[in-house]
Write a protein that holds these residues in place. Structure first.
Motif, PDB file in Angstrom:
ATOM      1  N   PHE A  72       0.848  -1.193   0.000  1.00 20.82           N
ATOM      2  CA  PHE A  72       0.000   0.000   0.000  1.00 20.82           C
ATOM      3  C   PHE A  72       0.883   1.243   0.000  1.00 20.82           C
ATOM      4  N   LEU A  73       1.842   1.293   0.905  1.00 18.76           N
ATOM      5  CA  LEU A  73       2.728   2.459   1.009  1.00 18.76           C
ATOM      6  C   LEU A  73       3.649   2.583  -0.207  1.00 18.76           C
ATOM      7  N   ARG A  74       4.076   1.454  -0.751  1.00 18.00           N
ATOM      8  CA  ARG A  74       4.910   1.501  -1.959  1.00 18.00           C
ATOM      9  C   ARG A  74       4.138   2.134  -3.111  1.00 18.00           C
ATOM     10  N   ARG A  75       2.858   1.772  -3.221  1.00 20.02           N
ATOM     11  CA  ARG A  75       2.028   2.331  -4.295  1.00 20.02           C
ATOM     12  C   ARG A  75       1.757   3.815  -4.081  1.00 20.02           C
ATOM     13  N   VAL A  76       1.529   4.217  -2.829  1.00 16.50           N
ATOM     14  CA  VAL A  76       1.363   5.646  -2.548  1.00 16.50           C
ATOM     15  C   VAL A  76       2.658   6.374  -2.923  1.00 16.50           C
ATOM     16  N   ALA A  77       3.789   5.829  -2.527  1.00 14.57           N
ATOM     17  CA  ALA A  77       5.084   6.445  -2.848  1.00 14.57           C
ATOM     18  C   ALA A  77       5.280   6.547  -4.356  1.00 14.57           C
ATOM     19  N   GLN A  78       4.894   5.514  -5.070  1.00 15.15           N
ATOM     20  CA  GLN A  78       5.026   5.526  -6.530  1.00 15.15           C
ATOM     21  C   GLN A  78       4.152   6.624  -7.136  1.00 15.15           C
ATOM     22  N   GLN A  79       2.941   6.780  -6.620  1.00 14.00           N
ATOM     23  CA  GLN A  79       2.022   7.787  -7.149  1.00 14.00           C
ATOM     24  C   GLN A  79       2.464   9.215  -6.846  1.00 14.00           C
ATOM     25  N   THR A  80       3.098   9.407  -5.694  1.00 16.33           N
ATOM     26  CA  THR A  80       3.456  10.763  -5.269  1.00 16.33           C
ATOM     27  C   THR A  80       4.912  11.122  -5.541  1.00 16.33           C
ATOM     28  N   GLY A  81       5.729  10.122  -5.873  1.00 12.56           N
ATOM     29  CA  GLY A  81       7.148  10.381  -6.055  1.00 12.56           C
ATOM     30  C   GLY A  81       7.887  10.512  -4.731  1.00 12.56           C
ATOM     31  N   ALA A  82       7.310   9.992  -3.658  1.00 12.82           N
ATOM     32  CA  ALA A  82       7.907  10.080  -2.325  1.00 12.82           C
ATOM     33  C   ALA A  82       8.643   8.790  -1.978  1.00 12.82           C
ATOM     34  N   ARG A  83       9.427   8.869  -0.934  1.00 19.49           N
ATOM     35  CA  ARG A  83      10.060   7.681  -0.377  1.00 19.49           C
ATOM     36  C   ARG A  83       9.035   6.973   0.510  1.00 19.49           C
TER      37      ARG A  83
END
Length: 150
Positions: A72-83
């Motif tokens: 879940f967090l990896r996908r959020v990071a991918q969508q936002t460009g965040a770590r």
């Protein structure tokens, strides 16, 4: 809850630079949630949110996927460009605001669909044995220059 109120809360909790960044992150988190829950639940949740945030939940993605907190967090990071560590903070800012913005029954259904260790992202207690860390110092965002998301 009105859009400006929702985004102000997300902005303040996430320590974002403005409402545009808060909206981008909120849209990304909702987009990932929509891939995890059945379309009819996503549509019901969307009806409780102001436009244009509701659009992220209305996108047809087929059958809900099963994935845990890390994905879940990896996908959020991918969508936002965040770590990933920043994505956890971002998701918490959005989901704790969502928990205040929609009726409790929607939050309860969403929590039942997500892994148990995601409850803390909604402002609930942190998972047992895990330590909650603070966001990097204000002004030290760790976003990349790319954005793959909605």
């Amino acid at each position: 809850m009105r859009l400006d109120e929702f985004l102000t809360r997300v902005r303040d909790r996430g320590e974002f630079h403005g409402e545009d960044e808060a909206e981008q992150v909120a849209t990304a988190v909702l987009w990932v949630i929509a891939s995890r829950i059945p379309p009819q639940e996503a549509a019901g949740l969307a009806r409780e949110l102001p436009a244009p945030l509701d659009d992220a939940l209305r996108m047809e993605r087929g059958r809900p996927e099963t994935f845990g907190r890390a994905e879940f967090l990896r996908r959020v990071a991918q969508q936002t460009g965040a770590r990933p560590r920043t994505a956890e903070w971002d998701a918490g800012a959005v989901l704790s605001t969502l928990a205040e913005a929609v009726p409790r029954e929607h939050v309860d259904r969403l929590l039942a669909r997500l892994p148990d260790d995601c409850a803390d992202l909604f402002g609930g207690p942190a998972p047992t044995g895990e330590r909650t860390e603070r966001r990097p110092e204000k002004g030290h965002r760790d976003r990349g220059d790319t954005h793959d998301g909605p």
